[in-house]
Design an enzyme around this catalytic site. Sequence first.
Site, mmCIF file in Angstrom:
data_model
loop_
_atom_site.group_PDB
_atom_site.id
_atom_site.type_symbol
_atom_site.label_atom_id
_atom_site.label_comp_id
_atom_site.label_asym_id
_atom_site.label_seq_id
_atom_site.Cartn_x
_atom_site.Cartn_y
_atom_site.Cartn_z
ATOM 1 N N TYR A 1 0.807 -1.225 0.000
ATOM 2 C CA TYR A 1 0.000 0.000 0.000
ATOM 3 C C TYR A 1 0.842 1.278 0.000
ATOM 4 O O TYR A 1 0.307 2.371 0.098
ATOM 5 C CB TYR A 1 -0.920 0.041 1.231
ATOM 6 C CG TYR A 1 -2.185 -0.754 1.072
ATOM 7 C CD1 TYR A 1 -2.250 -1.805 0.186
ATOM 8 C CD2 TYR A 1 -3.317 -0.445 1.819
ATOM 9 C CE1 TYR A 1 -3.412 -2.554 0.056
ATOM 10 C CE2 TYR A 1 -4.480 -1.186 1.685
ATOM 11 C CZ TYR A 1 -4.514 -2.237 0.805
ATOM 12 O OH TYR A 1 -5.662 -2.965 0.673
ATOM 13 N N LYS B 1 1.987 -13.873 5.683
ATOM 14 C CA LYS B 1 2.141 -14.868 4.616
ATOM 15 C C LYS B 1 3.627 -15.143 4.418
ATOM 16 O O LYS B 1 4.146 -15.133 3.287
ATOM 17 C CB LYS B 1 1.529 -14.333 3.309
ATOM 18 C CG LYS B 1 0.017 -14.417 3.225
ATOM 19 C CD LYS B 1 -0.513 -15.829 3.104
ATOM 20 C CE LYS B 1 -0.199 -16.457 1.765
ATOM 21 N NZ LYS B 1 -0.730 -17.862 1.714
ATOM 22 N N ASP C 1 -4.099 -16.940 5.342
ATOM 23 C CA ASP C 1 -5.249 -17.657 4.771
ATOM 24 C C ASP C 1 -5.866 -18.590 5.816
ATOM 25 O O ASP C 1 -7.094 -18.677 5.936
ATOM 26 C CB ASP C 1 -4.892 -18.424 3.481
ATOM 27 C CG ASP C 1 -3.518 -19.066 3.522
ATOM 28 O OD1 ASP C 1 -2.774 -18.795 4.488
ATOM 29 O OD2 ASP C 1 -3.181 -19.832 2.618
ATOM 30 N N ASP D 1 -6.288 -5.128 5.960
ATOM 31 C CA ASP D 1 -7.434 -4.543 5.256
ATOM 32 C C ASP D 1 -8.506 -5.611 5.032
ATOM 33 O O ASP D 1 -9.680 -5.435 5.363
ATOM 34 C CB ASP D 1 -6.942 -3.981 3.916
ATOM 35 C CG ASP D 1 -7.914 -2.985 3.325
ATOM 36 O OD1 ASP D 1 -8.997 -2.779 3.912
ATOM 37 O OD2 ASP D 1 -7.612 -2.409 2.262
#
Length: 420
Positions: A147, A218, A284, A308
């Site tokens: 971002y 991740k 995930d 987010d």
Amino acid sequence: MKITMLNGVLNVPDNPTIPFIEGDGIGPDVWSASKLVMDAAVEQTYKGARKIEWKEILAGEKAFKETGEWLPAATLDIAREYLISIKGPLTTPVGGGIRSLNVAMRQELDLFVCLRPVKWYKGVPSPVTHPENVNFVIFRENTEDIYAGIEFASGSPEAKKLMDFLTNELGAGKKVRFPETSAFGIKPVSKEGSERLIRAAIKYAIEHKLPSVTLVHKGNIMKFTEGGFKTWGYELAEREFADQVYTWGQWENAKKTQGEDAANARMKHEQSLGKLIVKDVIADNFLQQILLAPQDYSVVATLNLNGDYISDSAAAAVGGIGISPGANINYNTGHAVFEATHGTAPRFANTNTMNPSSLLLSGVMMLEYMGWHEAAQNIEQALATTIMRKRVTIDFYNLMNDATLLKTSEFASEIIKNLH
Ligand code: NAD
């Protein structure tokens, strides 16, 4: 009087001046309802000994109409000077220099934590079977990651230059599947940026006597950026909070040297001493865990993009954007902007029909941050009572049986009636 910060401690006078931005679209409706409730709660809780002096500052459409600027410099100066402010939703200007007013404010004040509590209030319509098990606080890193805004369009000279650099200088050109037409985004994740976010999350968990901090990442795929976040987080926890935390990293070491049973016994012992457990989970997996076992999480620290997705997905489980509050905070300088998490819903502007709970609960977070816990709790219980009595705005009314439909302002009056 101004709120100040000295040696990391907020100093809040009994009559602090707090700048507010009422916001665009449904902003004025939800702001006036929230302000009424906050003022009544402070008055009733402290019997007149405390009072907020509100100071309007301009941003968004109202600012543009009055000054020709979407985010006047004076607004940022005042937000900086008074430390704490609160805002309704703002229109994102289409075209022009500003990407998003919210992003601009976050960057200017270096508000590195996006704080999003996710909590269910009895009676709020929810798509999950046991929403009462959902109760955690998300610390989303707010200043870096993908971002950061470093992006190059497909076919641009910059993308070509970057492709050449990857090929000729870094030997990574072959990793780009379609070099001619690829767009590129850069993902900076720093040690300092990760550490200040994780430090804030750990301090919050300790102060609120919560059982765990979970680092969500991740790192299995993005080893240096997201993997770095996890590694730096564990290192920081063990270095700076050695007496107060026990980490999964320590558990793994114990398992290697002493076997699993001994490691588990040690973990239980550390928990029984009241130590905060710092653990991690892949993003995930986390997204399924918050549906399957939300009770396992109390404070979550994560990177910008993960945060987010997670914030809105988790918010949906407890009633969605009409009721989810948020804040952007720099815990080092004290700067904080509390805000509604929904947008301006322009179709419903001036209809006095929308749910003010998101902005009102952001106000509750603000009162907590100021140390005015009694007023904050008073509002929370009054809001919970109002919802339990099924006296609600259209969004909840449509999903409840036998509810009474209230306008935004009527909903505020009802909450005020339920204050202690
Ligand atoms: P939105 O959140 O404004 O509205 C989407 C839908 O959600 C609405 O049509 C409405 O049905 C529902 N909704 C939103 N707020 C509600 C409330 N308080 N009570 C009940 N229902 C509510 O999202 P959008 O339509 O994508 O965005 C509209 C504008 O808002 C855009 O300009 C966008 O950039 C801006 N925006 C601002 C912020 C912010 O300031 N924090 C956040 C998101 C979007």
